[in-house]
Design an enzyme around this catalytic site. Sequence first.
Site, PDB file in Angstrom:
ATOM      1  N   ASP A 111      27.593 -21.538 -16.541  1.00 19.57           N
ATOM      2  CA  ASP A 111      27.920 -20.291 -17.219  1.00 19.57           C
ATOM      3  C   ASP A 111      29.082 -20.484 -18.151  1.00 19.57           C
ATOM      4  O   ASP A 111      29.051 -20.059 -19.310  1.00 19.57           O
ATOM      5  CB  ASP A 111      28.283 -19.215 -16.188  1.00 19.57           C
ATOM      6  CG  ASP A 111      27.110 -18.876 -15.306  1.00 19.57           C
ATOM      7  OD1 ASP A 111      27.331 -18.573 -14.124  1.00 19.57           O
ATOM      8  OD2 ASP A 111      25.983 -18.918 -15.806  1.00 19.57           O
ATOM      9  N   ASP A 124      17.309 -18.247 -16.808  1.00 18.77           N
ATOM     10  CA  ASP A 124      18.234 -17.983 -15.718  1.00 18.77           C
ATOM     11  C   ASP A 124      17.797 -16.746 -14.955  1.00 18.77           C
ATOM     12  O   ASP A 124      17.760 -16.725 -13.732  1.00 18.77           O
ATOM     13  CB  ASP A 124      19.632 -17.770 -16.302  1.00 18.77           C
ATOM     14  CG  ASP A 124      20.679 -17.834 -15.224  1.00 18.77           C
ATOM     15  OD1 ASP A 124      21.720 -17.190 -15.387  1.00 18.77           O
ATOM     16  OD2 ASP A 124      20.461 -18.526 -14.217  1.00 18.77           O
TER      17      ASP A 124
END
Lengths: 232, 458
Positions: free
Chosen positions: B376, B269
Amino acid sequence: PAFGLFIFTIARDPLRIIILIAGAFFWLVSLLLSSLIWFIAVKASDPQDERLQKGLLIFGVMFSVLLQEAFRFLYYKLLRKAIEGLVALSEDGCSPISIQQMAYVAGVGFGLMSGAFSMINLLADALGPGTVGIHGDSQLYFLTSAFMTMVLIFLHTFWGILFFHGCEHRRWWEIAAVVIMHLTVSGSSFCNPLYVGSLVPSYLLMAGAAAWAYVLSGGSAQNLRRFLLCKC
Amino acid sequence: MITFMNNSDSEEEPCNERTSLMSAESPPVPSYQDGLQASEAGEAQAHRKRRAGSSRGPNNMTGGEMSGSGVRMRESALENEEEELTLKYGAKHVIMLFVPVTLCMIVVVATIKSVRFYTEKNGQLIYTPFSEDTPSVGQRLLNSVLNTIIMISVIIVMTVFLVLLYKYRCYKFIHGWLILSSLMLLFLFTYIYLGEVLKTYNVAMDYPTLFIVIWNFGAVGMICIHWKGPLQLQQAYLIMISALMALVFIKYLPEWSAWVILGAISIYDLMAVLCPKGPLRMLVETAQERNEPIFPALIYSSAMMWTVGMAKPDTAARGPSQQTWDAAEDGREHLQSPSHAESQMSEMRSPVPTRHVTSLEELEEEERGVKLGLGDFIFYSVLVGKAAATASGDWNTTLACFVAILIGLCLTLLLLAVFKKALPALPISITFGLIFYFSTDNLVRPFMDTLASHQLYI
């Protein structure tokens, strides 16, 4: 009760919630470090020696208390910086939250976390089947644990206020008093299962700390009377 | 990824308006196709409104949109004001994100603790082909690392695929993909979940009732997520979807692989959002060039207006795709949120982190608000759920991970306010969470157990 404190006083304002969670985080870190030390000490020592283990445990507890207070101090420093930042950012030049409110919230954060860590496994076990004190231990285990936890949470809250006030006004004796009180309370828990030795002093200390914090926050007997009278 | 979203106007808006608004906006939506779910893509591009106060030249902003906030573009003069407002309302936004993350985690932990199904090992996904039942530690470690490599490469492939599709304007394909995956997620997984919960509590339910319940749930969910619906309901659906997805991950990922994957995903990420050649960045840049919003990635937005989200289809791959977006939003006009009125003057950029997880649906938010990618949510919940499922210290570890994740989220939002760029939401939180999990499980637990057995208090 602590949870009630949370709901009524903290949950409204987002800034307070953040401070609360950060306070809990700091307590957690202090716990982590102290258990690290204890763990190392235990591993390095002889597991068979009972007295040594007990001594190490006592040492661990004291060390943990000192670490907690150290982290409270660190948190105070952080909050000071944060207040300056907030003041700079706010439109009218004054901070949206005062240092006393922060002290209160930080204390609650510490208290909630320590209470949660102390109680939650007990509560989970309490849901299951079993008998309290089957091996000859006290039957009041759950009750006393609950009361002790509650008093500890409140104490953390008051200590937060006292501690921050001491740091603000540079009165070292206040800070020292908080540390000594904390050590006393933890030490008194060594008297368990002789509960009178631990619960009673803790409650007395809590009453004392409560009164002291109340006075420091600007309250007085008059305010108290007015508050009570207005209610009725 | 948390970014400020610039909502670019949808096709309708004239170019200049869009360009003035902000270039970046379309957060790249990495859709990983997890075989499980097909995501629907419904973007209501039209909803975006971007009124750009100042045309700074969004053109100057490039793909950095993702990471950068289009906000910069917007206001130069208002920047200071905005900044103040941003930070001032920052606390509010943090809470707006805390609540859904907390809810999602609570749902996951509650399910894990009560329903046995999700902790039984019934096989693995095809994306993690190496089993962890090997006798030696080294072999197990090797297998988990191999699993992770496979999973991450699947995710990367999916993301690149999505970027390519976007580049070549195969919008219909992407939309269809997303619709399909969210369909599957809403119906199939809910059916399984409901079945398991009913089994646990020994409640009998006949098929017609079950059919009606699931049909209603799924239909309303589809409408809410991909079209219009009340904000609360949409948020609730997104939370439920994230929780379902997280539960699936918890069940089907073997232990060590799960932890290694969590770590690798945060690194990925970080790189995908911040590196200039990252796929997410490219997606954002492309979207900016075209002045159109990126597919509504699976985003959870806390602001009021939101457009249809596109779900990323997860087809067979279980790779979660995470994408971070930066969407800069113009807070000028907010349709329905009262909060927008406050931010009228400042453009609130809401950080929008987007993580796409295979079957995530995206919501686009126009107005101020903070956007957090659904990926997330899912990974946070996976971390906490795994902690609840596998830690022997039970609740202490779970609680510690929970606080760690929240603090990580706080810090990320703080950085977002400071940098005003799209930021990856995973790394900080996951790192804290992992550190706290392992240390609490191994260090704190024996300490607390000993203390509790002697009833000592610290």
